[in-house]
Design a protein around this motif. Structure first.
Motif, mmCIF file in Angstrom:
data_model
loop_
_atom_site.group_PDB
_atom_site.id
_atom_site.type_symbol
_atom_site.label_atom_id
_atom_site.label_comp_id
_atom_site.label_asym_id
_atom_site.label_seq_id
_atom_site.Cartn_x
_atom_site.Cartn_y
_atom_site.Cartn_z
ATOM 1 N N GLU A 88 0.719 -1.277 0.026
ATOM 2 C CA GLU A 88 -0.034 -0.062 0.102
ATOM 3 C C GLU A 88 0.840 1.344 -0.037
ATOM 4 O O GLU A 88 0.431 2.440 -0.393
ATOM 5 C CB GLU A 88 -0.915 0.020 1.276
ATOM 6 N N VAL A 105 0.185 6.658 1.035
ATOM 7 C CA VAL A 105 -0.392 5.261 0.676
ATOM 8 C C VAL A 105 -1.482 5.200 -0.339
ATOM 9 O O VAL A 105 -1.893 6.323 -0.671
ATOM 10 C CB VAL A 105 -0.870 4.677 1.944
ATOM 11 N N GLY A 107 -4.863 3.038 -1.864
ATOM 12 C CA GLY A 107 -5.842 1.710 -2.186
ATOM 13 C C GLY A 107 -7.237 2.064 -2.790
ATOM 14 O O GLY A 107 -7.379 3.173 -3.548
ATOM 15 N N HIS A 112 -10.001 0.168 2.569
ATOM 16 C CA HIS A 112 -8.551 -0.288 2.778
ATOM 17 C C HIS A 112 -7.763 0.578 3.331
ATOM 18 O O HIS A 112 -6.726 0.233 3.668
ATOM 19 C CB HIS A 112 -8.236 -0.618 1.230
ATOM 20 N N ALA A 113 -7.779 1.638 2.990
ATOM 21 C CA ALA A 113 -6.677 2.767 3.572
ATOM 22 C C ALA A 113 -7.089 2.813 4.973
ATOM 23 O O ALA A 113 -5.752 2.818 5.799
ATOM 24 C CB ALA A 113 -7.099 4.316 2.903
ATOM 25 N N PHE A 116 -5.261 -0.353 6.316
ATOM 26 C CA PHE A 116 -3.745 -0.401 6.555
ATOM 27 C C PHE A 116 -3.392 0.444 7.632
ATOM 28 O O PHE A 116 -2.486 -0.262 8.278
ATOM 29 C CB PHE A 116 -3.411 0.282 5.028
#
Length: 159
Positions: A88, A105, A107, A112-113, A116
């Motif tokens: 990521e 990052v 995503g 998803h971010a 992470f």
């Protein structure tokens, strides 16, 4: 060498012939220099800057300020290298100031971010705190302006 790098940073697709012409050198000399810089890991990669909106890609990008505890005999390096290995993570920098690392990052979506940060980044031993900032709209990236919408700065006055 610096002249070749400057041209490649402006346009990674510049041919050795074009670079040679601009610098007054032979194309073979430029090819050898580029090859040597690649072998010496001076040139690490060639990248394209993509307008995700025009390419119909929906990506979430964020920068994360990370405070970490430096390790004995390793300083910030071990933790930073561990963070940088995640898929990521697109960029990771040691910073001066209020936080230690700046991590960029990417995503497919906000979920998803966030996962992470909560499941991977914040659980690393030595990570003290994070502050996540989501990028909403790009205007310029690595020296390249995105296409700008034209708009009037002032309202038109009508009688």
């Amino acid at each position: 060498m610096d002249d070749i790098l400057k041209i490649l940073e402006e346009n990674a697709l510049a041919s050795p012939e074009l670079i040679a012409q601009r610098l007054g050198r032979s194309a073979d000399e430029v090819r050898r220099s580029i090859k040597q810089m690649e072998e010496d890991k001076i040139i690490l990669a060639y990248k394209a800057i993509v307008d995700d909106e025009k390419a119909n890609r929906s990506l979430v990008r964020a920068v994360i300020e990370v405070k970490i505890t430096p390790e004995r005999e390793g300083g910030f390096n071990r933790v930073a290298e561990r963070i940088a290995k995640f898929d990521e993570v697109k960029s990771c920098y040691l910073m001066s100031g209020a936080y230690d690392l700046l991590v960029e990052v990417e995503g497919p979506d906000l979920k998803h971010a966030a996962a992470f940060v909560s499941q991977k980044l914040s659980t690393i031993q030595g990570v003290l705190s994070t502050a996540t900032h989501f990028m909403l709209k790009p205007y310029k990236e690595q020296g390249t302006l995105y296409a700008q919408e034209s708009f009037e700065e002032r309202l038109k006055v009508s009688p």
